[in-house]
Design a protein around this motif. Structure first.
Motif, PDB file in Angstrom:
ATOM      1  N   UNK A 196       8.080  -3.619   8.821  1.00 40.73           N
ATOM      2  CA  UNK A 196       6.900  -4.102   9.515  1.00 40.73           C
ATOM      3  C   UNK A 196       6.081  -2.930  10.061  1.00 40.73           C
ATOM      4  N   UNK A 197       6.748  -1.868  10.467  1.00 40.89           N
ATOM      5  CA  UNK A 197       6.041  -0.671  10.930  1.00 40.89           C
ATOM      6  C   UNK A 197       5.288  -0.006   9.780  1.00 40.89           C
ATOM      7  N   UNK A 198       5.903   0.019   8.591  1.00 41.06           N
ATOM      8  CA  UNK A 198       5.189   0.524   7.415  1.00 41.06           C
ATOM      9  C   UNK A 198       3.949  -0.331   7.167  1.00 41.06           C
ATOM     10  N   UNK A 218       2.400   2.320  11.491  1.00 37.81           N
ATOM     11  CA  UNK A 218       2.996   3.185  12.511  1.00 37.81           C
ATOM     12  C   UNK A 218       4.150   4.005  11.972  1.00 37.81           C
ATOM     13  N   UNK A 219       4.678   3.627  10.817  1.00 37.91           N
ATOM     14  CA  UNK A 219       5.679   4.387  10.074  1.00 37.91           C
ATOM     15  C   UNK A 219       5.179   4.473   8.640  1.00 37.91           C
ATOM     16  N   UNK A 220       5.507   5.567   7.955  1.00 40.42           N
ATOM     17  CA  UNK A 220       4.974   5.783   6.613  1.00 40.42           C
ATOM     18  C   UNK A 220       5.968   5.487   5.500  1.00 40.42           C
ATOM     19  N   UNK A 221       7.272   5.630   5.808  1.00 36.02           N
ATOM     20  CA  UNK A 221       8.324   5.482   4.807  1.00 36.02           C
ATOM     21  C   UNK A 221       9.538   4.817   5.426  1.00 36.02           C
ATOM     22  N   UNK A 222      10.257   4.016   4.648  1.00 37.28           N
ATOM     23  CA  UNK A 222      11.562   3.545   5.082  1.00 37.28           C
ATOM     24  C   UNK A 222      12.390   3.186   3.870  1.00 37.28           C
ATOM     25  N   UNK A 223      13.708   3.151   4.052  1.00 39.80           N
ATOM     26  CA  UNK A 223      14.601   2.852   2.934  1.00 39.80           C
ATOM     27  C   UNK A 223      15.962   2.427   3.456  1.00 39.80           C
ATOM     28  N   UNK A 269      -5.334  -8.476  11.273  1.00 44.41           N
ATOM     29  CA  UNK A 269      -4.948  -8.000   9.941  1.00 44.41           C
ATOM     30  C   UNK A 269      -4.368  -6.599  10.047  1.00 44.41           C
ATOM     31  N   UNK A 270      -3.337  -6.322   9.267  1.00 46.18           N
ATOM     32  CA  UNK A 270      -2.681  -5.017   9.324  1.00 46.18           C
ATOM     33  C   UNK A 270      -2.766  -4.323   7.973  1.00 46.18           C
ATOM     34  N   UNK A 271      -2.593  -2.998   8.014  1.00 41.74           N
ATOM     35  CA  UNK A 271      -2.627  -2.206   6.796  1.00 41.74           C
ATOM     36  C   UNK A 271      -1.804  -0.949   6.960  1.00 41.74           C
ATOM     37  N   UNK A 298       5.045  -8.814   2.899  1.00 48.66           N
ATOM     38  CA  UNK A 298       4.231  -8.290   4.004  1.00 48.66           C
ATOM     39  C   UNK A 298       3.799  -6.856   3.712  1.00 48.66           C
ATOM     40  N   UNK A 299       4.745  -6.020   3.269  1.00 50.35           N
ATOM     41  CA  UNK A 299       4.409  -4.631   2.939  1.00 50.35           C
ATOM     42  C   UNK A 299       3.379  -4.583   1.816  1.00 50.35           C
ATOM     43  N   UNK A 300       3.576  -5.368   0.777  1.00 51.08           N
ATOM     44  CA  UNK A 300       2.678  -5.340  -0.373  1.00 51.08           C
ATOM     45  C   UNK A 300       1.271  -5.804  -0.006  1.00 51.08           C
ATOM     46  N   UNK A 301       1.186  -6.879   0.761  1.00 51.80           N
ATOM     47  CA  UNK A 301      -0.128  -7.393   1.134  1.00 51.80           C
ATOM     48  C   UNK A 301      -0.832  -6.501   2.151  1.00 51.80           C
TER      49      UNK A 301
END
Length: 264
Positions: A199-201, A205-210, A148-150, A225-228
């Protein structure tokens, strides 16, 4: 949520088939590549992977609609599968291993169609991520071998890692100044590109992307994936979900600040 377990298993089966097809032609010397009307490349592998997924969906979910990058929309109804057979085709055709098949299921609701299942499979990297509504987000080789990831807990912009695809898109849309200001405000920037930053967010391992311009098939799977994983996924306009034609994803703690630089 039982129906999402079945749909998630099916999405993995579809991803397995697509992985086999795309890896079979990855770095092939005789790979055929064409230029689409929007001047982006499409390979024979893109088309073959989407045809393969569509064929399996028609057999397994004949009542569901299908939207794919290469062959458009087919069918109607409250459930729609959204497919990007190869996200990162430019990487694929140059032999760069950063590309993935994106498979999402969207369901109609009070706020329109929203993703409820998503699988992001990057076979050349040996990675896969997935999520379903209410079931969390995971990474691993299969449903039976998963972690599980977060998202991260970074709460200060000066400590944050920001990922993007390129500078030119921001410049073309008159948003380069805000982008550069954000780049100066954060701890670190990297241009990983395509599906990978999201996926890194999701895994922290990454905090922000756009990204300033995207299609629904680029975002449907990555959004869920990001939301869950506990993160936030919106457009530059702040609208939640993958419907704004662009994307902003974060660990949630920094989303308001991110939009203050890039939104509007």
């Amino acid at each position: 949520m039982a129906e999402y377990h079945d749909d998630l298993r099916l999405a993995h089966v579809l991803a397995d088939a697509a992985d086999a097809a795309t890896m079979d032609r990855f770095q092939a010397l005789d790979l055929k590549v064409e230029t689409k009307p929007d001047m982006t490349p499409v390979s024979e592998a893109d088309k073959a992977a989407e045809e393969l997924i569509r064929g399996q969906l028609k057999r397994a979910r004949p009542r569901d609609a299908i939207l794919g990058e290469e062959y458009g929309v087919e069918g109607t109804g409250p459930r729609r599968w959204v497919i990007d057979p190869i996200d990162g085709t430019k990487n694929y055709v140059r032999g760069v291993p950063v590309w993935a098949t994106l498979i999402a299921l969207m369901e109609a609701g009070e706020t329109g169609f929203q993703p409820v299942v998503g699988v992001v499979s990057a076979p050349a990297l040996g990675r896969r991520w997935w999520a379903a509504k209410g079931l969390g987000a995971y990474t691993g080789r299969s449903l039976a071998s998963a972690t599980r990831i977060g998202v991260s807990k970074v709460g200060r912009l000066e400590d944050a890692s920001f990922a993007y695809s390129s500078l030119t898109g921001w410049e073309e849309r008159g948003r380069l100044d805000g982008f550069l200001d954000l780049s100066r405000a954060v701890w670190r920037t990297r241009a990983y590109g395509d599906f990978w930053p999201y996926m890194m967010v999701a895994e922290g391992s990454v905090d922000l992307c756009a990204e300033p311009e995207l299609s629904l098939w680029d975002m449907a799977a990555t959004a869920i994936v990001v939301q869950e994983a506990g993160g936030t996924f919106t457009g530059l306009d702040g609208r939640h979900g993958p419907h704004s034609g662009n994307a902003v994803a974060s660990n949630g703690l920094l989303h308001g600040e991110l939009l203050s630089y890039l939104g509007g």
